[in-house]
Every structure is written in C-alpha cells, then in structure tokens.
Motif scaffolding. Structure first.
Motif, PDB file in Angstrom:
ATOM      1  N   ALA A  11       0.835  -1.209   0.000  1.00 32.77           N
ATOM      2  CA  ALA A  11       0.000   0.000   0.000  1.00 32.77           C
ATOM      3  C   ALA A  11       0.865   1.252   0.000  1.00 32.77           C
ATOM      4  O   ALA A  11       0.608   2.200  -0.757  1.00 32.77           O
ATOM      5  CB  ALA A  11      -0.937  -0.004   1.206  1.00 32.77           C
ATOM      6  N   LEU A  12       1.904   1.271   0.826  1.00 32.50           N
ATOM      7  CA  LEU A  12       2.814   2.419   0.857  1.00 32.50           C
ATOM      8  C   LEU A  12       3.452   2.650  -0.514  1.00 32.50           C
ATOM      9  O   LEU A  12       3.556   3.790  -0.974  1.00 32.50           O
ATOM     10  CB  LEU A  12       3.902   2.225   1.916  1.00 32.50           C
ATOM     11  N   TYR A  13       3.851   1.572  -1.162  1.00 33.23           N
ATOM     12  CA  TYR A  13       4.438   1.680  -2.501  1.00 33.23           C
ATOM     13  C   TYR A  13       3.456   2.341  -3.461  1.00 33.23           C
ATOM     14  O   TYR A  13       3.817   3.255  -4.213  1.00 33.23           O
ATOM     15  CB  TYR A  13       4.842   0.288  -3.006  1.00 33.23           C
ATOM     16  N   GLU A  14       2.208   1.884  -3.452  1.00 32.47           N
ATOM     17  CA  GLU A  14       1.207   2.434  -4.365  1.00 32.47           C
ATOM     18  C   GLU A  14       0.880   3.886  -4.036  1.00 32.47           C
ATOM     19  O   GLU A  14       0.777   4.726  -4.937  1.00 32.47           O
ATOM     20  CB  GLU A  14      -0.057   1.579  -4.363  1.00 32.47           C
ATOM     21  N   PHE A  15       0.698   4.203  -2.758  1.00 30.00           N
ATOM     22  CA  PHE A  15       0.436   5.595  -2.382  1.00 30.00           C
ATOM     23  C   PHE A  15       1.601   6.494  -2.818  1.00 30.00           C
ATOM     24  O   PHE A  15       1.378   7.589  -3.348  1.00 30.00           O
ATOM     25  CB  PHE A  15       0.219   5.732  -0.873  1.00 30.00           C
ATOM     26  N   ARG A 117     -12.837   3.520  11.912  1.00 27.08           N
ATOM     27  CA  ARG A 117     -14.178   4.048  11.653  1.00 27.08           C
ATOM     28  C   ARG A 117     -14.103   5.223  10.683  1.00 27.08           C
ATOM     29  O   ARG A 117     -13.292   6.123  10.843  1.00 27.08           O
ATOM     30  CB  ARG A 117     -14.841   4.460  12.960  1.00 27.08           C
ATOM     31  N   ILE A 118     -14.983   5.178   9.686  1.00 32.47           N
ATOM     32  CA  ILE A 118     -15.121   6.281   8.741  1.00 32.47           C
ATOM     33  C   ILE A 118     -16.607   6.575   8.630  1.00 32.47           C
ATOM     34  O   ILE A 118     -17.387   5.698   8.221  1.00 32.47           O
ATOM     35  CB  ILE A 118     -14.521   5.945   7.363  1.00 32.47           C
ATOM     36  N   ARG A 119     -16.987   7.779   9.044  1.00 35.10           N
ATOM     37  CA  ARG A 119     -18.401   8.191   9.075  1.00 35.10           C
ATOM     38  C   ARG A 119     -19.257   7.177   9.838  1.00 35.10           C
ATOM     39  O   ARG A 119     -20.341   6.807   9.411  1.00 35.10           O
ATOM     40  CB  ARG A 119     -18.932   8.421   7.673  1.00 35.10           C
ATOM     41  N   THR A 124     -12.110  -2.774   8.333  1.00 35.60           N
ATOM     42  CA  THR A 124     -10.838  -3.411   8.657  1.00 35.60           C
ATOM     43  C   THR A 124      -9.740  -2.485   8.144  1.00 35.60           C
ATOM     44  O   THR A 124     -10.004  -1.575   7.332  1.00 35.60           O
ATOM     45  CB  THR A 124     -10.701  -4.784   7.971  1.00 35.60           C
ATOM     46  N   THR A 125      -8.528  -2.714   8.594  1.00 34.39           N
ATOM     47  CA  THR A 125      -7.411  -1.914   8.092  1.00 34.39           C
ATOM     48  C   THR A 125      -7.330  -2.027   6.580  1.00 34.39           C
ATOM     49  O   THR A 125      -7.182  -1.022   5.878  1.00 34.39           O
ATOM     50  CB  THR A 125      -6.087  -2.370   8.746  1.00 34.39           C
ATOM     51  N   MET A 126      -7.467  -3.234   6.071  1.00 31.58           N
ATOM     52  CA  MET A 126      -7.378  -3.439   4.632  1.00 31.58           C
ATOM     53  C   MET A 126      -8.482  -2.677   3.901  1.00 31.58           C
ATOM     54  O   MET A 126      -8.233  -2.030   2.882  1.00 31.58           O
ATOM     55  CB  MET A 126      -7.449  -4.929   4.287  1.00 31.58           C
ATOM     56  N   ARG A 131      -9.932   1.670   0.472  1.00 32.88           N
ATOM     57  CA  ARG A 131     -10.894   2.743   0.196  1.00 32.88           C
ATOM     58  C   ARG A 131     -10.161   4.040  -0.138  1.00 32.88           C
ATOM     59  O   ARG A 131     -10.478   4.711  -1.119  1.00 32.88           O
ATOM     60  CB  ARG A 131     -11.798   2.926   1.426  1.00 32.88           C
ATOM     61  N   GLN A 132      -9.178   4.380   0.660  1.00 37.49           N
ATOM     62  CA  GLN A 132      -8.463   5.641   0.443  1.00 37.49           C
ATOM     63  C   GLN A 132      -7.525   5.551  -0.757  1.00 37.49           C
ATOM     64  O   GLN A 132      -7.376   6.526  -1.490  1.00 37.49           O
ATOM     65  CB  GLN A 132      -7.723   6.054   1.705  1.00 37.49           C
TER      66      GLN A 132
END
Length: 175
Positions: A11-15, A117-119, A124-126, A131-132
């Motif tokens: 994920a860090l690589y892609e971001f 939690r989002i809204r 899960t972390t994944m 999502r982001q």
C-alpha cells in the motif's frame, strides 16, 4: 514476510507512486495552470488538491482512536477558495501525504485488526486503506489528465509514451 507487513508495504508503494505522479504533474504546471478548469464550475487542480488534503488529514489523523470524518473538517469548503499559489498548494499536498504515510507506517501486526471508523462505519485496516487508495488514485488521475490537457503537445509523459512500448520492454527485459 508476514501478510500484515506485506500489505502495508504494498500500500505504501502504491500511495507513493500516486504522490509522485502528482508531483511530476505539478512540475510541468504554472501558477495559472493550477487554477484552470474545463468548464465554469469544474474543480481546478488547486481545488482537487485542497479536497485531497482535507480528506487525508481527516482520515489519517488519530485514525485508530477517532472517526475518519473529523468534526473540524468542512468538506464543502474544500471546493471553495483554491490555494492561491502553487507553493501553498504543494506545501499542503506534502502535509497531507506526510499524515497518511505516518499513519500507515504506524500499522503493525499488533494493531492491524483494530477497526477503523469512517463516518461511523467500521472498516478493517485493509478496507480502510483500499478505500483511500482508490479515492486518491481517482483524484490523482484527474490531476494528471488535467495537466495533460493544459500542456497539450508540451506534456511530458509520466508513463510509457505512445509508440514507446517496444523500446521500453526491450530495455526492461535486457537487464
């Protein structure tokens, strides 16, 4: 390598890859360019960045203990009054990404299973990371496309340019 570490590193690589696409687009643009819109009422690059930064700071600040939609965030204002200068836009861009990277780098096997939690909705972390990642990739794609539209024939490709696939593959596979 364990699954948790592998997922976060991926994920860090892609971001980072998407941040770099934005950075390389900004290098090609002028102060005027960041405020260009195709139609009246469309979002400029400066407004897209403002929205992304607002989202990043809201989602990733204290992401383990607070909802990702912070009470201090006013999403609607992210689409008004764009950054007045390219320098201010790039400074905010760096701050948003720094918040995201610090949050992701804090994830480990001990806290990977903690709900995010989002809204009000538990993720899960994944799920939260994916999502982001999808959200930011969408907006970076908009930024790159707008940069390409603005620069026209002067655009410097950020990927394999048209007609360059064979040469790229030869170079890549000859190593």
């Amino acid at each position: 390598m364990d699954y948790t570490t592998n997922f976060i590193e991926s994920a860090l690589y892609e971001f980072r890859r998407y941040k770099t696409l934005g950075d390389k687009t900004f290098l090609q643009l002028s102060e005027t360019d960041i405020h260009w819109t195709y139609h009246t009422g469309d979002n400029s690059i400066a407004l897209i960045v403002k929205h992304m930064v607002g989202n990043m700071l809201s989602r990733w600040t204290n992401f383990r203990t607070e909802d990702g939609e912070k009470s201090w965030r006013n999403r609607e204002t992210e689409f008004k009054d764009p950054y007045p200068t390219k320098a201010k836009m790039q400074k905010a861009w760096k701050e948003g990404w720094a918040c995201l990277f610090a949050a992701l780098e804090s994830i480990n096997a001990d806290n990977f299973d903690t709900p995010i939690r989002i809204r009000g909705e538990a993720h899960t972390t994944m799920e939260a990371v994916n999502r982001q990642l999808a959200h930011y990739a969408n907006h970076v794609g908009q930024i790159v496309l707008m940069g390409k539209m603005i620069k026209g024939k002067d655009w410097i490709s950020l990927s394999i340019p048209k007609g360059g696939s064979e040469a790229f593959n030869q170079q890549k596979f000859s190593r």
